[in-house]
Design a protein around this motif. Structure first.
Motif, short mmCIF file in Angstrom:
data_model
loop_
_atom_site.label_atom_id
_atom_site.label_comp_id
_atom_site.label_asym_id
_atom_site.label_seq_id
_atom_site.Cartn_x
_atom_site.Cartn_y
_atom_site.Cartn_z
N TYR A 10 0.83 -1.20 0.00
CA TYR A 10 0.00 0.00 0.00
C TYR A 10 0.87 1.25 0.00
CZ TYR A 10 -3.98 -3.00 1.10
OH TYR A 10 -4.96 -3.95 1.06
N SER A 22 0.12 4.19 1.01
CA SER A 22 0.03 4.94 2.27
C SER A 22 1.07 4.44 3.28
CB SER A 22 -1.37 4.85 2.86
OG SER A 22 -1.74 3.50 3.07
N ASP A 23 1.28 3.13 3.34
CA ASP A 23 2.30 2.57 4.25
C ASP A 23 3.70 3.02 3.83
OD1 ASP A 23 0.29 1.24 5.63
OD2 ASP A 23 0.56 -0.61 4.50
N HIS A 69 -6.30 2.20 -0.88
CA HIS A 69 -6.25 2.04 0.56
C HIS A 69 -5.78 3.36 1.19
CE1 HIS A 69 -5.57 0.00 4.39
NE2 HIS A 69 -4.34 0.51 4.42
N GLU A 70 -6.55 3.92 2.09
CA GLU A 70 -6.27 5.16 2.79
C GLU A 70 -5.91 6.32 1.85
OE1 GLU A 70 -4.64 3.80 7.11
OE2 GLU A 70 -3.16 3.74 5.51
N GLU A 95 -6.94 9.26 1.86
CA GLU A 95 -6.80 10.51 2.61
C GLU A 95 -5.40 10.68 3.17
OE1 GLU A 95 -7.79 7.36 5.54
OE2 GLU A 95 -8.58 7.86 3.57
N VAL A 96 -4.70 9.58 3.42
CA VAL A 96 -3.32 9.64 3.90
C VAL A 96 -2.40 10.06 2.75
CG1 VAL A 96 -1.38 8.27 4.78
CG2 VAL A 96 -3.68 7.96 5.74
#
Length: 188
Positions: A150, A152-153, A183-184, A186-187
């Motif tokens: 991901y 974001s990670d 995935h995420e 918004e991050v």
């Protein structure tokens, strides 16, 4: 921002200096021309020195701009290289990270695809073809994590490693149009 402003300030100081010199010499009479030139010359020298100091401060404390270009890289191809090189040059990046996904979350790898380690090596070799030397680096950051890769990670981890730097995310139009489904998002 500071560097262009110092150049503008310097240009204005030189123009004003020439105008002030002419004005002061007319006001003081011809006998005071040398005095007027010295006075205006000192102002221009002060402007030049302050511009150089501001430029040095900017260069010392400016954040590094790092772009992350992730993807499946199955395999890395001329389109990836062209996009990476163009972005590097147009955006005036300091560093470019090529990051192959271990387990792409958006699309499954077709049967017979190279494994993650092979795609990492192929991406590293492709990165060398960009001719950017140590300004391009292929990272195994997503291969070291288990599960889906991901963005974001990855961004969280890179931000922890580079808290003072600007992180930019490069992506193709196909991925940009689906960013809201990631995935995420918004991050990101």
């Amino acid at each position: 921002v500071v560097f262009p402003l110092t150049v503008v300030a310097l240009a204005i100081a030189v123009m004003l200096g020439d105008g002030c010199c002419a004005f002061v010499s007319m006001a003081l009479g011809r006998n005071e021309v040398d005095k007027a030139k010295r006075s205006v010359g000192n102002a221009v020298v002060l402007s030049v020195v302050s511009s150089l100091v501001l430029t040095a401060v900017y260069l010392i404390f400016a954040n590094t701009i790092i772009a992350m270009f992730g993807g499946t890289f199955n395999p890395p191809h001329l389109g990836h290289l062209t996009a990476a090189r163009t972005a590097f040059e147009l955006l005036k990046l300091d560093k470019l990270y090529l990051i192959p996904a271990a387990v792409p979350p958006h699309k499954p790898l077709p049967p017979g695809s190279p494994d993650a380690a092979e795609r990492l090596e192929l991406t590293r070799l492709a990165g060398e073809q960009l001719g950017l030397g140590d300004r391009v680096e292929t990272l195994d950051i997503e291969l070291r994590r288990e599960g889906k890769s991901y963005t974001s990670d990855t961004l969280r981890e890179l931000h922890a490693q580079h808290p003072e730097d600007e992180l930019w995310l490069l992506m193709g139009t196909d991925m940009f149009l689906t960013l809201h489904t990631w995935h995420e998002p918004e991050v990101i």
